[in-house]
Design an enzyme around this catalytic site. Structure first.
Site, mmCIF file in Angstrom:
data_model
loop_
_atom_site.group_PDB
_atom_site.id
_atom_site.type_symbol
_atom_site.label_atom_id
_atom_site.label_comp_id
_atom_site.label_asym_id
_atom_site.label_seq_id
_atom_site.Cartn_x
_atom_site.Cartn_y
_atom_site.Cartn_z
ATOM 1 N N GLY A 31 -12.152 -19.176 38.698
ATOM 2 C CA GLY A 31 -11.122 -18.005 38.437
ATOM 3 C C GLY A 31 -9.960 -18.068 38.755
ATOM 4 C CG HIS A 37 -8.515 -21.301 33.662
ATOM 5 N ND1 HIS A 37 -7.768 -20.929 34.452
ATOM 6 C CD2 HIS A 37 -9.695 -22.220 34.177
ATOM 7 C CE1 HIS A 37 -8.282 -21.762 35.594
ATOM 8 N NE2 HIS A 37 -9.375 -22.469 35.337
ATOM 9 C CD GLN A 148 -6.112 -36.034 29.857
ATOM 10 O OE1 GLN A 148 -5.814 -36.094 28.694
ATOM 11 N NE2 GLN A 148 -5.077 -36.794 30.551
#
Ligand code: PAF
Length: 286
Positions: A31, A37, A148
């Site tokens: 979150g 994201h 990554q």
């Protein structure tokens, strides 16, 4: 977009999609979502029929004295971000739903967990491997997507799905950065404006390491470490470099003499900026 909080309910959804032959992708998160994201969600959505985002701040991957209680949370904002990015489902369980009253089983990967972060966060990767196994069992994705930035986490999870024959594939996506090079992270919210500016030095010293190896043909890893830590001392004297290591990107073994090595190189670092711990890395071929 549907928000599901129960494991059994989600498993029924997963079963339905498995039978329907649709490709399901998972973006696992804790979150407080950011552009990193969002780019994972966009890629996952573009490559699959159904996008699931899990939002769960997993207590078992935080050590004693780490920032579990303080970890930033804003679930309503996260829901909006997921909806805009095209998520079909959010899996957002409570801790009690995920772990019950007691849990006696954990997934523990050896070797790759014992280096780099392993020296500073004992038990961290057991927590990650266990929760990711649970998330994969619950959501049954064909592919799951991670950034990554957490290179060691990716190596651990790749090892785990190979060793346990878990029927999924980990897709590692590029690190999304601030304009000054600082890797996007939920924890960046803890940095002061000045710390954020100085943290550009981290990506700088990673790139300097790459330059010394590829362009200056330096093969002594200790020389590169000394050079990088000197630059960091100049640019951000109050930062504490915990490690800056040159390894392969599979077993994460240190490469001391680069003249003998050809293949994928991972330079990774961890650094404390005040009470905030930052990690970053760069991967390239030699
Ligand atoms: O990278 C993260 O955000 C977490 O470690 C993960 C993979 C969601 C597991 O809790």
């Amino acid at each position: 977009m549907k928000v599901v909080k129960e494991i059994r309910a989600f498993q029924q959804i997963s079963e339905f999609y498995k039978c329907s032959g649709k490709s399901v992708a998972l973006v696992p998160t804790m979150g407080f979502l950011h552009e990193g994201h969002i780019s994972l969600m966009q890629k996952a959505k573009a490559e699959n029929d159904i996008l699931i985002v899990s939002i769960f701040v997993n207590p078992t991957q935080f050590g004693k004295g780490e920032d579990f209680d303080k970890y930033p949370r804003d679930i309503i904002r996260d829901f909006h971000i997921c909806e805009k990015a095209g998520a079909d489902y959010i899996f957002n369980p409570e801790v009690s739903e995920m772990y019950g009253e007691k849990s006696f089983t954990k997934v523990s990967v050896s070797n790759v967990t014992e280096k780099l972060e392993g020296d500073f966060r004992p038990g961290h990767f057991d927590g990650v491997a266990t929760v990711v196994t649970k998330l994969l069992n619950i959501t049954a994705p064909r592919k799951f997507y991670l950034g990554q930035k957490d290179a060691q986490q990716n190596a651990v999870l790749k090892r785990m799905i190979r060793d346990l024959n878990i029927d999924t594939e980990l897709i590692v996506c590029e690190t999304i950065r601030e304009q000054n090079g600082l890797a996007k992270s939920s924890r960046n919210t803890f940095l002061t404006h000045e710390q954020k500016q100085k943290a550009s030095a981290l990506y700088f010293i990673l790139n300097e390491g790459k330059r010394l190896i590829l362009e200056e043909k330096i093969s002594d890893a200790d020389f590169i470490y000394d050079y990088a830590s000197e630059i960091l001392k100049e640019k951000a004297p109050e930062f504490e470099l915990q490690y800056y290591k040159i390894t392969d990107n599979y077993f994460l073994d240190e490469i001391k003499d680069l003249s003998l090595y050809n293949g994928e190189i991972l330079i990774s670092l961890a650094c404390k900026a005040g009470s905030t711990r930052l990690i970053d890395n760069i991967i390239f071929l030699k």
